[in-house]
Write an enzyme that holds these catalytic residues in place. Sequence first.
Site, short mmCIF file in Angstrom:
data_model
loop_
_atom_site.label_atom_id
_atom_site.label_comp_id
_atom_site.label_asym_id
_atom_site.label_seq_id
_atom_site.Cartn_x
_atom_site.Cartn_y
_atom_site.Cartn_z
N ASP A 15 0.85 -1.19 0.00
CA ASP A 15 0.00 0.00 0.00
C ASP A 15 0.88 1.23 0.00
OD1 ASP A 15 -2.46 -1.37 0.07
OD2 ASP A 15 -2.35 -1.57 2.25
N ASP A 60 -6.91 -1.53 -4.68
CA ASP A 60 -7.98 -1.21 -3.73
C ASP A 60 -8.91 -0.14 -4.30
OD1 ASP A 60 -6.71 -2.95 -1.94
OD2 ASP A 60 -5.63 -1.32 -0.95
#
Length: 171
Positions: free
Chosen positions: A131, A150
């Site tokens: 991330d 995401d």
Amino acid sequence: MATKKSTFSASSKARSSLTPWLGIAAIVILLDQITKITIERLFVYGEERVVTSFFNLVLAYNRGAAFSFLSNESGWQRYFFTAIGVIAVVFIITQLRKNAGQRMFCWAMALIMGGAIGNVIDRLAYGHVIDFLDFHFGSLGHFPAFNIADSAIFIGAVLFIYDELRRVNKN
């Protein structure tokens, strides 16, 4: 002989109707993996760079699911979330075949599928999801870091909900 021709024609048609949606998923996967590789090469784990007053780039690892759900478990979650991703992709492909004419639905499914595959690739290759997008809003604090996969899953989910609400309101 006519049966073979109609079978070939039907399977060819199904493949061609899947092609644009698989292409969208492939673009999501490509963008996701390129951005993750770039961040991995430019940052060290935990490093954060301020971009704006509400957005940073940061290298973070998520061994769990959304919002780091189950990230502190012993490692079984890697296989669990990988299996969920693979099952989701198989289900989405069947839905794309059945509903090829519903453009918004197929866009939603293609985005979700591309995001799911992007995160499955991370889990298989690294044991965690990379991330790097970090939004924060003053006293509200930081939103959990996320990535392109995401984002595609989120946008796909929003499109799916909108499409379903629109369809229900037509009836």
